[in-house]
Design an enzyme around this catalytic site. Structure first.
Site, PDB file in Angstrom:
ATOM      1  N   HIS A   1       8.172  -7.197  -3.448  1.00 47.77           N
ATOM      2  CA  HIS A   1       6.942  -7.636  -4.114  1.00 47.77           C
ATOM      3  C   HIS A   1       7.201  -8.937  -4.860  1.00 47.77           C
ATOM      4  O   HIS A   1       7.582  -8.925  -6.031  1.00 47.77           O
ATOM      5  CB  HIS A   1       6.445  -6.562  -5.090  1.00 47.77           C
ATOM      6  CG  HIS A   1       5.854  -5.364  -4.425  1.00 47.77           C
ATOM      7  ND1 HIS A   1       4.535  -5.304  -4.036  1.00 47.77           N
ATOM      8  CD2 HIS A   1       6.417  -4.176  -4.061  1.00 47.77           C
ATOM      9  CE1 HIS A   1       4.293  -4.129  -3.466  1.00 47.77           C
ATOM     10  NE2 HIS A   1       5.413  -3.427  -3.467  1.00 47.77           N
TER      11      HIS A   1
ATOM     12  N   GLU B   1       5.063 -10.846  -6.058  1.00 48.93           N
ATOM     13  CA  GLU B   1       4.009 -11.084  -7.048  1.00 48.93           C
ATOM     14  C   GLU B   1       4.345 -10.524  -8.427  1.00 48.93           C
ATOM     15  O   GLU B   1       3.711 -10.902  -9.423  1.00 48.93           O
ATOM     16  CB  GLU B   1       2.675 -10.504  -6.567  1.00 48.93           C
ATOM     17  CG  GLU B   1       2.572  -8.990  -6.568  1.00 48.93           C
ATOM     18  CD  GLU B   1       3.134  -8.324  -5.327  1.00 48.93           C
ATOM     19  OE1 GLU B   1       2.864  -7.131  -5.128  1.00 48.93           O
ATOM     20  OE2 GLU B   1       3.855  -9.003  -4.554  1.00 48.93           O
TER      21      GLU B   1
ATOM     22  N   CYS C   1       5.414  -6.004   1.604  1.00 51.80           N
ATOM     23  CA  CYS C   1       5.683  -4.565   1.530  1.00 51.80           C
ATOM     24  C   CYS C   1       5.020  -3.834   2.709  1.00 51.80           C
ATOM     25  O   CYS C   1       5.399  -4.044   3.852  1.00 51.80           O
ATOM     26  CB  CYS C   1       5.241  -4.010   0.177  1.00 51.80           C
ATOM     27  SG  CYS C   1       5.859  -2.340  -0.165  1.00 51.80           S
ATOM     28  N   TYR C   2       3.999  -3.000   2.455  1.00 48.24           N
ATOM     29  CA  TYR C   2       3.336  -2.321   3.562  1.00 48.24           C
ATOM     30  C   TYR C   2       2.744  -3.327   4.540  1.00 48.24           C
ATOM     31  O   TYR C   2       2.792  -3.136   5.760  1.00 48.24           O
ATOM     32  CB  TYR C   2       2.239  -1.385   3.044  1.00 48.24           C
ATOM     33  CG  TYR C   2       1.521  -0.648   4.149  1.00 48.24           C
ATOM     34  CD1 TYR C   2       2.052   0.526   4.672  1.00 48.24           C
ATOM     35  CD2 TYR C   2       0.346  -1.138   4.706  1.00 48.24           C
ATOM     36  CE1 TYR C   2       1.424   1.200   5.714  1.00 48.24           C
ATOM     37  CE2 TYR C   2      -0.296  -0.476   5.740  1.00 48.24           C
ATOM     38  CZ  TYR C   2       0.243   0.695   6.239  1.00 48.24           C
ATOM     39  OH  TYR C   2      -0.372   1.351   7.268  1.00 48.24           O
TER      40      TYR C   2
ATOM     41  N   LYS D   1      -8.665 -12.630 -16.784  1.00 46.75           N
ATOM     42  CA  LYS D   1      -8.824 -12.991 -18.197  1.00 46.75           C
ATOM     43  C   LYS D   1      -8.193 -14.337 -18.530  1.00 46.75           C
ATOM     44  O   LYS D   1      -8.782 -15.141 -19.272  1.00 46.75           O
ATOM     45  CB  LYS D   1      -8.217 -11.899 -19.081  1.00 46.75           C
ATOM     46  CG  LYS D   1      -8.291 -12.177 -20.575  1.00 46.75           C
ATOM     47  CD  LYS D   1      -9.705 -12.028 -21.116  1.00 46.75           C
ATOM     48  CE  LYS D   1     -10.056 -10.579 -21.288  1.00 46.75           C
ATOM     49  NZ  LYS D   1     -11.352 -10.398 -21.997  1.00 46.75           N
TER      50      LYS D   1
ATOM     51  N   ASP E   1     -15.177 -12.736 -23.120  1.00 49.35           N
ATOM     52  CA  ASP E   1     -15.837 -12.821 -21.820  1.00 49.35           C
ATOM     53  C   ASP E   1     -17.302 -13.237 -21.950  1.00 49.35           C
ATOM     54  O   ASP E   1     -17.768 -14.159 -21.275  1.00 49.35           O
ATOM     55  CB  ASP E   1     -15.737 -11.479 -21.094  1.00 49.35           C
ATOM     56  CG  ASP E   1     -14.313 -10.959 -21.050  1.00 49.35           C
ATOM     57  OD1 ASP E   1     -13.389 -11.790 -21.093  1.00 49.35           O
ATOM     58  OD2 ASP E   1     -14.134  -9.735 -20.982  1.00 49.35           O
TER      59      ASP E   1
ATOM     60  N   GLY F   1       0.840  -1.195   0.000  1.00 51.51           N
ATOM     61  CA  GLY F   1       0.000   0.000   0.000  1.00 51.51           C
ATOM     62  C   GLY F   1       0.872   1.241   0.000  1.00 51.51           C
ATOM     63  O   GLY F   1       2.079   1.164   0.283  1.00 51.51           O
TER      64      GLY F   1
END
Length: 545
Positions: free
Chosen positions: A190, A192, A103-104, A400, A248, A76
């Site tokens: 991070h 990710e 992180c945060y 997606k 979609d 964040g």
């Protein structure tokens, strides 16, 4: 979502959105205000563990009531010491659920558990070298030195009591720690993002080796569980699906048809904002692939009349959303009459509307407490207050790539499943300015040239999406046929992405860009300039509007 902005709460949420069965583990990602929370959730799903996002304002007892197998605290933008900064309730760590801070979230965890967080003056942004001092379980079998992605000002300078410090950097004395007895761990970087070396392995070390999650969640699970849920919800009612021709809505429609068969009628609204040849392709390909009953509504005049003179992109999206619903309601009345033999019996009513809403649509439309409203999506922010249908949005919690996997599981043709994403509002949001027949014709021709050249170059699978944008209210001087012209610029926006939450511009061969530019400026007389958008997401979005 607020009722005033998105319609009543009954209509703003999906009547059937995917949730995993009880026999799949659930990981909850707590969002502390960074869009990376969505990326964390996606990485967890890559590990075949289902994940969902909850806001940091959710009470701990509400989070624990979901019975998560693990909790991840996201990054964040705040400092843990800033006034009003979100904090972690210490009860989060005493509920018997493993917790991982990023992180945060890592700093907030350290602060809540008695560690020390300080502003050292050694901020780190971007690639940073991490030195591992103790691999522990979180970093087991990983290199002693790794390049990781950092984004922080404050740093943890002392781990909480009972925690082992595992690694550090020049600006972060404690960049990773763990307490295996309490099943708590965290990292300053991070993991990710793709820029972090061994990032996915770090996440999976926590999920499997610290938290004990089981990798049981797959696309096949989604199909099986959603089919059962939709059958139970719908009963013997009739359903219509808003088919746009995109991935979609095609997957959503095929999934619902798998559940209820001929109780479903797909409605394809030709709003006059499609690309060249697209309406014909939708009518032929989807029916051939699924055998679904398809009703085609030509509403192009209705949409263009409603959009006349409108330049604000948010108004465009909301107008298109409202006109879609109006078209569907009219189509539903006609379907009821047809199915009831003209009687319009209440027993034959169409109660549900299927939409192909995805997780990024919801997130970018402010779909959740604390989420920024980046842009409204026509099927999220454009629904009227008096919507006559209950919504079935079976893809609402999926990214997606997960939708494509579901499409393949349903047996849809590869060309349909892997086509480039195309926004529901169509070319209306790829024309920067008011929309009319002439401007649509210009953009259609330019877009058709781009698509043909990319396909000929064999690059369809390497590009996530390729918006072609007309700057309708901008003109520039050019020279064509030895004469002065004052034409429109066309913007090329090829991007590469995995999930639409983040994206980078695609590095296309110069020869291909040159051919595209030459063919557009020679073949579309109103255009005399072609430019390339080199901006990543963030800071930009994929579409211009």
């Amino acid at each position: 979502m607020s009722d005033s902005e998105y319609g009543s709460a009954e209509h703003a949420v999906s009547a059937a959105g995917y949730t995993p069965a009880d026999d799949h583990d659930l990981v909850i990602v707590i969002d502390y205000g960074a869009q990376y929370a969505q990326l964390i959730a996606r990485r967890v799903r890559e590990a075949r563990v289902f994940s969902e996002i909850m806001p940091h304002t959710a009470p701990v007892d509400q989070i624990l009531a979901r019975k998560p197998k693990a909790i991840i605290l996201s990054g964040g933008p705040a400092s843990v010491y800033a006034e009003g900064a979100p904090q972690v309730d210490a009860a989060m760590f005493t509920g018997g659920v493993p917790v991982f801070g990023i992180c945060y979230g890592f700093q907030a965890m350290a602060n809540a558990l008695g560690g020390e967080v300080a502003h050292t003056g050694g901020s780190e942004f971007g690639r940073t070298v991490l030195q591992v001092s103790d691999h522990g379980r979180l970093l087991a079998e990983l290199p002693d030195r790794m390049s990781v992605w950092m984004s922080h000002g404050d740093s943890v300078v002392a781990a909480p009591k009972g925690f082992i410090a595992l690694a550090g950097t020049d600006g972060a004395p404690v960049a990773a720690f763990e307490n295996l007895d309490q099943q708590l761990a965290g990292v300053q970087w991070h993991p990710e993002v793709l820029h972090s070396e061994s990032g996915q392995q770090v996440l999976e070390r926590f999920l499997f080796d610290v938290a004990g999650c089981s990798p049981t969640w797959t696309a096949a699970n989604i199909v099986e569980e959603q089919v059962a849920a939709i059958r139970e919800l719908v009963g013997n009612k009739h359903v219509i699906c808003g088919l746009s021709g995109g991935v979609d809505s095609a997957v959503a429609g095929a999934l619902v048809q798998r559940a209820i068969g001929d109780q479903l009628t797909c409605v394809f609204v030709d709003h006059g904002l499609l690309r060249k040849g697209e309406a014909e392709q939708v009518e032929q390909d989807f029916v051939a692939a699924t055998g679904v009953e398809l009703k085609v509504v030509d509403a192009s005049k209705q949409f263009l009349d409603a959009l006349a003179g409108v330049t604000d992109p948010e108004r465009k999206r909301k107008i298109i959303g409202a006109e879609f619903i109006t078209s569907f309601e009219q189509a539903a009345r006609e379907i009821v009459l047809a199915k009831s033999g003209g009687s319009g019996s209440a027993d034959e009513s169409v109660e549900f509307l299927v939409q192909g809403t995805l997780y990024p649509d919801v997130v970018e439309s402010g779909g959740g407490e604390g989420a920024a409203n980046i842009k409204s999506h026509h099927n999220v922010g454009g629904l009227p207050d008096d919507l006559q249908f209950k919504l079935i949005e079976p893809l609402r919690t999926l990214f997606k790539d997960e939708v494509r996997a579901v499409g393949e599981q349903l047996g849809l043709p590869r060309g349909m499943v892997w086509r480039h994403p195309f926004p529901g509002p169509g070319l209306a949001i790829r024309i920067v300015g008011a929309v009319d027949h002439e401007r649509l014709a210009i953009l259609r021709e330019a877009d058709a040239i781009v698509r043909a050249e990319v396909t000929a170059a064999g690059l369809d699978d390497e590009i996530w999406q390729f918006p072609v944008v007309l700057l309708a209210d901008v003109r520039s001087v050019g020279v064509q046929g030895d004469g002065r012209t004052y034409g429109h610029p066309i913007v090329l926006r090829p991007v590469s992405s995995e999930d639409a939450m983040t994206a980078d511009w695609s590095r296309l061969p110069y020869e291909l860009l040159e051919r595209i530019s030459s063919k557009i400026t020679n073949g579309v007389r109103e255009v005399n300039r072609v430019v390339l958008d080199l901006t990543s997401k963030p800071p930009a979005t994929i579409e211009w509007e």
